[in-house]
Motif scaffolding. Structure first.
Motif, PDB file in Angstrom:
ATOM      1  N   MET A 122       0.666  -6.047 -10.030  1.00 34.72           N
ATOM      2  CA  MET A 122       0.710  -5.842  -8.583  1.00 34.72           C
ATOM      3  C   MET A 122       0.262  -7.101  -7.815  1.00 34.72           C
ATOM      4  O   MET A 122       0.798  -7.657  -6.775  1.00 34.72           O
ATOM      5  CB  MET A 122      -0.025  -4.623  -8.349  1.00 34.72           C
ATOM      6  N   SER A 171       7.372  -6.279   0.999  1.00 31.41           N
ATOM      7  CA  SER A 171       8.106  -5.271   0.747  1.00 31.41           C
ATOM      8  C   SER A 171       9.405  -5.279   1.931  1.00 31.41           C
ATOM      9  O   SER A 171       9.243  -5.845   2.657  1.00 31.41           O
ATOM     10  CB  SER A 171       7.270  -3.852   1.045  1.00 31.41           C
ATOM     11  N   ARG A 218       1.731   1.763  -6.919  1.00 27.70           N
ATOM     12  CA  ARG A 218       2.278   2.266  -8.206  1.00 27.70           C
ATOM     13  C   ARG A 218       1.644   3.423  -8.769  1.00 27.70           C
ATOM     14  O   ARG A 218       0.195   3.409  -8.450  1.00 27.70           O
ATOM     15  CB  ARG A 218       1.979   1.048  -9.216  1.00 27.70           C
ATOM     16  N   ARG A 274       0.815  -7.500   3.196  1.00 29.77           N
ATOM     17  CA  ARG A 274       1.304  -7.190   1.880  1.00 29.77           C
ATOM     18  C   ARG A 274       0.642  -5.784   1.210  1.00 29.77           C
ATOM     19  O   ARG A 274      -0.583  -5.786   1.523  1.00 29.77           O
ATOM     20  CB  ARG A 274       0.547  -8.281   1.053  1.00 29.77           C
ATOM     21  N   VAL A 277       2.937  -8.859  -5.249  1.00 34.89           N
ATOM     22  CA  VAL A 277       2.654  -8.389  -3.854  1.00 34.89           C
ATOM     23  C   VAL A 277       2.390  -9.857  -2.954  1.00 34.89           C
ATOM     24  O   VAL A 277       2.862 -10.092  -1.754  1.00 34.89           O
ATOM     25  CB  VAL A 277       1.395  -7.626  -3.416  1.00 34.89           C
ATOM     26  N   ILE A 334       1.642  -2.707  -1.925  1.00 35.66           N
ATOM     27  CA  ILE A 334       2.479  -2.362  -2.949  1.00 35.66           C
ATOM     28  C   ILE A 334       1.689  -1.022  -3.677  1.00 35.66           C
ATOM     29  O   ILE A 334       0.270  -1.162  -3.820  1.00 35.66           O
ATOM     30  CB  ILE A 334       2.501  -3.369  -3.857  1.00 35.66           C
TER      31      ILE A 334
END
Ligand code: SF4
Lengths: 182, 280
Positions: free
Chosen positions: B16, B25, B278, B274, B20, B276
């Motif tokens: 990640m 995104s 998961r 930034r 990132v 991200i």
């Protein structure tokens, strides 16, 4: 106005640049940011020599990302200049001709720019990948132990910058918003 | 109960960190593209064009979008039925950051002590915010934060009598003061309510929201729209060199607060916003 300027910056070029000019810089400049500035400042206070001769030079406020194998340098955009405000007047009085960074400067820095016929340029913050393409050579010349904050000599080709503070003391940041404010 | 080996967390954080810092995104890419269409200042349009080109180069050539690859801020939402095995979760997260920043050629921007300022050399430690949630999953959100914009963030302890007008004034004042230092166009995260520290955390969390999403609370959604409009009347524009596109989005998060207080935190982020997530 679009200008192509070669580095090191000559006195005549520095005096001819006007706030708002869009400039492509080609030639050699040095990088230095917080830690390198502090060291240079401390060295001067102790009566020592600076590790590089800054007379007539331009400093780029930059701490790059590490270069991938086969690359000259990593991402290489400007850092916020105001953190160097404490140190900049002293360096300008020693002959530094130009600074590349981003963001506002204090009146003390503006006064020192005028006093020394120097220039403050802004590069676009957050465009480090794009700007890295203009850097053809990079070598650490002092303070290697500082890692990203070491002083590097860069060879740049058509590095795009904008004159924010010119030798007459005109400050683009102070007036740029007026036209667009609602 | 579900067992999760912490090495899974390390591997995820590592990947990640690299992803990132090279790829924004889709919501952020969309906003920047849209901003270029809407910008009226020619210089502003030129700068936004450079930012879009920069994103393309970053993604295609694996050069970080910005040289300030940030301090790693991590939100870890841990299901209450999860049992971590194989080591300490905090070490595992930091190991992921260490590997990601070292192997991904990212900048090491963390010093071990705020006063002696010796670089730790591997961008650790991360700033980790844990929360315990329902279920047996783990959600990791990584939001590396650059300090050009972090330094321009503000916290105001307003009086309740200042109300929503006070909140608006605080946000506008912080953004106007940030100006070119925060690499506009900015994304503005606002926390309203809670306590001193809760409010700051709300503002940080707000920055991780999809920039196309509005608050689910109707008056807060209105506030977000109004603030964005007001900020884009300041005239700062891209790079602070004049124009309409000073901010790409404003996200506001609220929380109950004390009868005597109205905390407002304004966490300013640049266009390199930034984030991200998961799930494991
Ligand atoms: S404020 Fe953002 S875009 Fe600007 S230098 Fe820092 S991380 Fe990069």
């Amino acid at each position: 106005m679009d200008r192509h300027i070669s580095l090191p910056l000559s006195d005549a070029d520095a005096l001819s640049l006007k706030a708002g000019d869009y400039v492509y810089l080609t030639g050699e400049l040095y990088t230095a940011r917080d830690a390198a500035h502090k060291r240079m400042y401390d060295a001067l206070n102790e009566g020592k020599e600076l590790p590089v001769d800054i007379k007539g030079q331009v400093v780029y406020y930059l701490g790059p990302t590490p270069a991938r194998p086969g690359h000259v340098i990593g991402s290489a955009g400007p850092t916020t200049s105001s953190r160097m405000d404490k140190y900049a007047p002293r360096l300008l009085d020693l002959g530094l001709k130009g600074m590349v960074g981003k963001g506002k400067r204090t009146q003390e820095v503006i006064d020192a720019v005028v006093r020394n016929g120097a220039v403050y340029f802004a590069a676009v913050g957050g465009a480090g990948a794009l700007l890295s393409k203009c850097i053809k050579k990079a070598e650490v010349v002092a303070y290697d132990d500082l890692g990203t904050e070491a002083i590097r000599r860069l060879q740049v080709e058509n590095l795009p910058v904008i004159v924010v503070i010119d030798s007459a003391g005109t400050n683009l940041y102070a007036t740029a918003a007026d036209k667009w404010r609602k | 109960m579900r067992n999760i080996d912490v090495s899974e967390i390390t591997a995820a954080v590592r990947e990640m960190c690299i992803e990132v810092n090279h790829k924004l995104s889709p919501d952020m890419v969309g906003k920047l593209t849209d901003a270029r269409e809407r910008e009226e200042s020619p210089l502003g349009r030129q700068i936004l064009g450079q930012l879009i080109e920069n994103m393309d180069i970053a993604r295609e050539e694996m050069i970080p979008i910005c040289q300030d690859t940030g301090m790693a801020v991590i939100f870890l939402e841990v299901g209450q039925d999860v049992h971590f095995t194989g080591g300490d979760i905090e070490d595992a997260v930091n190991q992921g950051v260490r590997e990601g920043y070292t192997e991904g050629y990212l900048r090491k921007s963390v010093v071990r002590d705020p006063i002696d300022r010796v670089n730790t050399g591997d961008n650790t430690p991360a700033v980790i915010h844990y929360s315990i949630v329902h279920g047996e999953g783990v959600k990791i959100t990584l939001a590396p934060k650059g300090f050009g914009s972090e330094n321009m963030s503000r916290l105001f302890m307003l009086k309740p009598a200042q109300g929503i007008e006070g909140v608006k004034e605080a946000v506008i004042a912080a953004v106007a003061d940030a100006g070119p230092n925060a690499c506009p166009p900015m994304v503005v995260g606002v926390g309203v309510g809670g306590t001193f520290e809760k409010c700051a955390l709300l503002a940080k969390k707000a920055l991780t929201r999809n920039v196309n999403e509005r608050s689910k609370i109707p008056y807060v959604a209105e506030l977000e729209k109004e603030l964005l409009e007001k900020i884009n009347c300041l005239g700062l524009g891209p790079g602070g060199l004049g124009g309409r596109m000073t901010a790409l989005n404003v996200a506001v998060e609220t929380y109950p607060t004390h009868i005597a207080g109205l905390p407002v935190a304004v966490n300013i982020c640049c266009h390199v916003n930034r984030h991200i997530s998961r799930e494991i």
